[in-house]
Scaffold this active site. Structure first.
Site, PDB file in Angstrom:
ATOM      1  N   HIS A 299       0.842  -1.203   0.000  1.00 52.84           N
ATOM      2  CA  HIS A 299       0.000   0.000   0.000  1.00 52.84           C
ATOM      3  C   HIS A 299       0.872   1.246   0.000  1.00 52.84           C
ATOM      4  CE1 HIS A 299       0.818  -0.579   4.261  1.00 52.84           C
ATOM      5  NE2 HIS A 299       0.290   0.589   4.566  1.00 52.84           N
ATOM      6  N   HIS A 301       1.475   3.855   2.105  1.00 51.74           N
ATOM      7  CA  HIS A 301       1.992   4.638   3.234  1.00 51.74           C
ATOM      8  C   HIS A 301       3.519   4.792   3.184  1.00 51.74           C
ATOM      9  CE1 HIS A 301      -1.935   3.856   5.598  1.00 51.74           C
ATOM     10  NE2 HIS A 301      -1.968   4.996   4.931  1.00 51.74           N
ATOM     11  N   ASP A 303       5.916   4.642   5.240  1.00 48.89           N
ATOM     12  CA  ASP A 303       6.790   3.661   5.891  1.00 48.89           C
ATOM     13  C   ASP A 303       6.848   2.342   5.119  1.00 48.89           C
ATOM     14  OD1 ASP A 303       4.101   3.368   6.646  1.00 48.89           O
ATOM     15  OD2 ASP A 303       4.623   2.276   8.477  1.00 48.89           O
ATOM     16  N   HIS A 304       6.138   2.268   3.991  1.00 46.20           N
ATOM     17  CA  HIS A 304       6.202   1.069   3.138  1.00 46.20           C
ATOM     18  C   HIS A 304       6.831   1.345   1.781  1.00 46.20           C
ATOM     19  CE1 HIS A 304       3.856  -1.669   5.767  1.00 46.20           C
ATOM     20  NE2 HIS A 304       3.577  -0.495   6.304  1.00 46.20           N
TER      21      HIS A 304
END
Ligand SMILES: [Zn+2]
Length: 502
Positions: A299, A301, A303-304
């Protein structure tokens, strides 16, 4: 699962025992391994060795031949844990104890009638360090909230004692050759952490004169946390430090691979040192003859996706990035080269063949994807289910109704053996975890509806009434979750107001 914020945990001392069967064949040694109860917060459902956290009173025991007080305390704690979990008592002076007497001693200890040091004193039993062969100390990687510095000891099971799994922390246990135990992991039947796997591999090569040397031959056996964590074969978890939501401090990047190809999921770190560490791991896997087929995003976000561009550049720029259309259309910093959607199948050529079914599972984010390897029982869950902390449902990307639908869909998948989430360790009791997630949300929802009906209408008022178990610091996040619940309840006509909220 709660939204409570916990401070990052201190590393606690722990000890574990690798119990060797009396008179076992040195060429094919048998060990006693246990399956941890699904109920345990730390590594529930994992296969491991008996052991646990050191108690303050463990250090009060006098251990003969111990080189120093620290080692003595660790041996004492390891011996106590072994006794508590399996009823096996590794002491001198106790050779004449009958099985019944050992059971009564254990009852004294468990009921709190006697402390461990008092019990040993009272029955004139003593521990001897020579019975405990040091086999390394392992520190839990920093991506976990609970961290232990665990000392491992090899111990021969004393004559005429047989381990018995005592109900509580363990769900089972058995004698098994190290080789067969390792095979069980290789054939996707168990979930285990690096020190367990290292011990099984080391012992599978036999009880040789250089056994301890082999145990200590890697830096991780000297307290340096492992970076590559293979809870399951072909799935490397490589946690990278990210600016994520507490209590998590890391995002789990996964390297799904076989002999020829690999997929890299969620290289999320914006930090150069972490990007470098990941790149080195990827390079090593490439040098073993694999090619990176794709970088895949669960996804959008930060932090990904924070390390996608750096990794892509490191790999020469021509490795495609794949994600769902909803992710691709919202991301601005990262370019998505290939769109993937629900029910697509990603097949890795090479040995063994790996088939990943794409599941579009919105809720945490609109374009959220999970990946299901049905044959191996592995589900990559991204941020829909995590091994640490809680999942934030923050509208408008977050949607509680689709989130619950996604959880139900994951619940309906056959043959789930492990969930690999975007944060924290693997989840070895998948269905139990998904059920917990669903019931937690529904319980919150009931309470929110009740609060709403009794006059609390703003998210702030509702949080004050319902989230009494959550630190005030987390109330802002909780308000977002309440908003998501209210949207769902309104859509379902349960708030008694029209679509516009008037
Ligand atoms: Zn997320």
């Amino acid at each position: 699962m709660s939204e409570r914020l916990t401070p990052s945990a201190a590393i606690k001392d722990a000890a574990a025992i690798i119990l060797l069967r009396q008179d076992t064949d040195p060429a094919n040694p048998e060990i006693f391994w246990v399956k941890r109860s699904d109920k345990l917060v730390f590594l529930g459902g994992f296969h491991a060795f008996p052991g646990g956290q050191i108690d303050a009173s463990d250090a009060e025991v006098n251990v003969r031949n111990a080189p120093n007080p620290e080692t003595a305390a660790m041996i004492s704690g390891a011996a106590r844990e072994l006794f508590e979990e399996l009823g096996v008592l590794v002491v001198h002076g106790g050779e004449a104890l009958t099985k019944g007497q050992r059971v009564s001693l254990l009852d004294d200890l468990e009921s709190g009638r006697m402390s461990w040091p008092d019990l040993l004193d009272h029955y004139e039993l003593h521990l001897d360090a020579l019975d405990f062969t040091y086999a390394g100390r392992w520190v839990t990687p920093p991506f976990n909230a609970r961290r232990f510095d665990t000392w491992f000891f090899l111990v021969n099971c004393p004559p005429r004692q047989e381990p018995v799994v005592i109900d509580g922390e363990l769900a089972g246990g058995e004698w098994i050759t190290a080789e067969l135990a390792y095979d069980r992991w290789l054939s996707d039947q168990v979930v285990a952490v690096p020190p367990t796997l290292h011990a099984l591999r080391t012992l599978a090569a036999g009880v040789t004169p250089n056994l301890v040397e082999r145990f200590l031959s890697i830096p991780h056996a000297h307290g340096e946390p492992a970076r590559r964590i293979t809870f399951r074969p072909n799935y490397i978890c490589f946690p990278v430090r990210t600016p994520t939501r507490p209590p998590a401090t890391h995002t789990c990047c996964y390297l799904v691979h076989n002999s020829k190809e690999m997929l890299i999921f969620d290289p999320g770190s914006p930090y150069e040192d972490e990007q470098q560490a990941l790149a080195e791991c990827v390079d090593e896997m490439i040098s073993e003859g694999r090619r990176v087929r794709e970088i895949i995003l669960t996804h959008l976000h930060p932090d990904h996706v924070g390390g996608v561009n750096a990794l892509k550049a490191h790999l020469g720029g021509d490795v495609p990035v794949a994600a769902h259309a909803e992710t691709a259309s919202t991301l601005s910093e990262v370019q998505v080269d290939r769109l993937i959607e629900d029910n697509d199948l990603i097949t890795l050529g090479g040995e063994p063949q790996i088939n990943l079914r794409v599941l579009h599972t919105p809720g945490h984010a609109r374009g959220h994807l999970c990946f299901h390897d049905e044959k191996r029982g592995v589900l990559l869950t991204g941020d829909n289910i995590v091994g640490l902390g809680s999942v934030l449902i923050d509208p408008p990307q977050g949607n509680m109704r689709t989130y619950l639908d996604s959880l139900e869909r994951m619940r309906s998948l056959p043959n789930l053996g492990v969930l690999l989430g975007g944060h924290g360790p693997a989840i070895a009791a998948p269905y139990k975890k998904i059920d917990e997630y669903i019931s937690h949300r529904l319980e919150r929802e009931r309470n929110i509806l009740e609060a709403f009906r009794s006059g609390a209408t703003s998210p702030k008022e509702i949080v004050a009434k319902v989230y009494t178990d959550v630190s005030p610091k987390a109330h802002a996040m909780a308000e977002r979750a309440v908003l998501a619940h209210l949207e769902k309840l309104r859509d379902e006509g349960l708030l008694g107001i029209d679509e516009n909220g008037s």
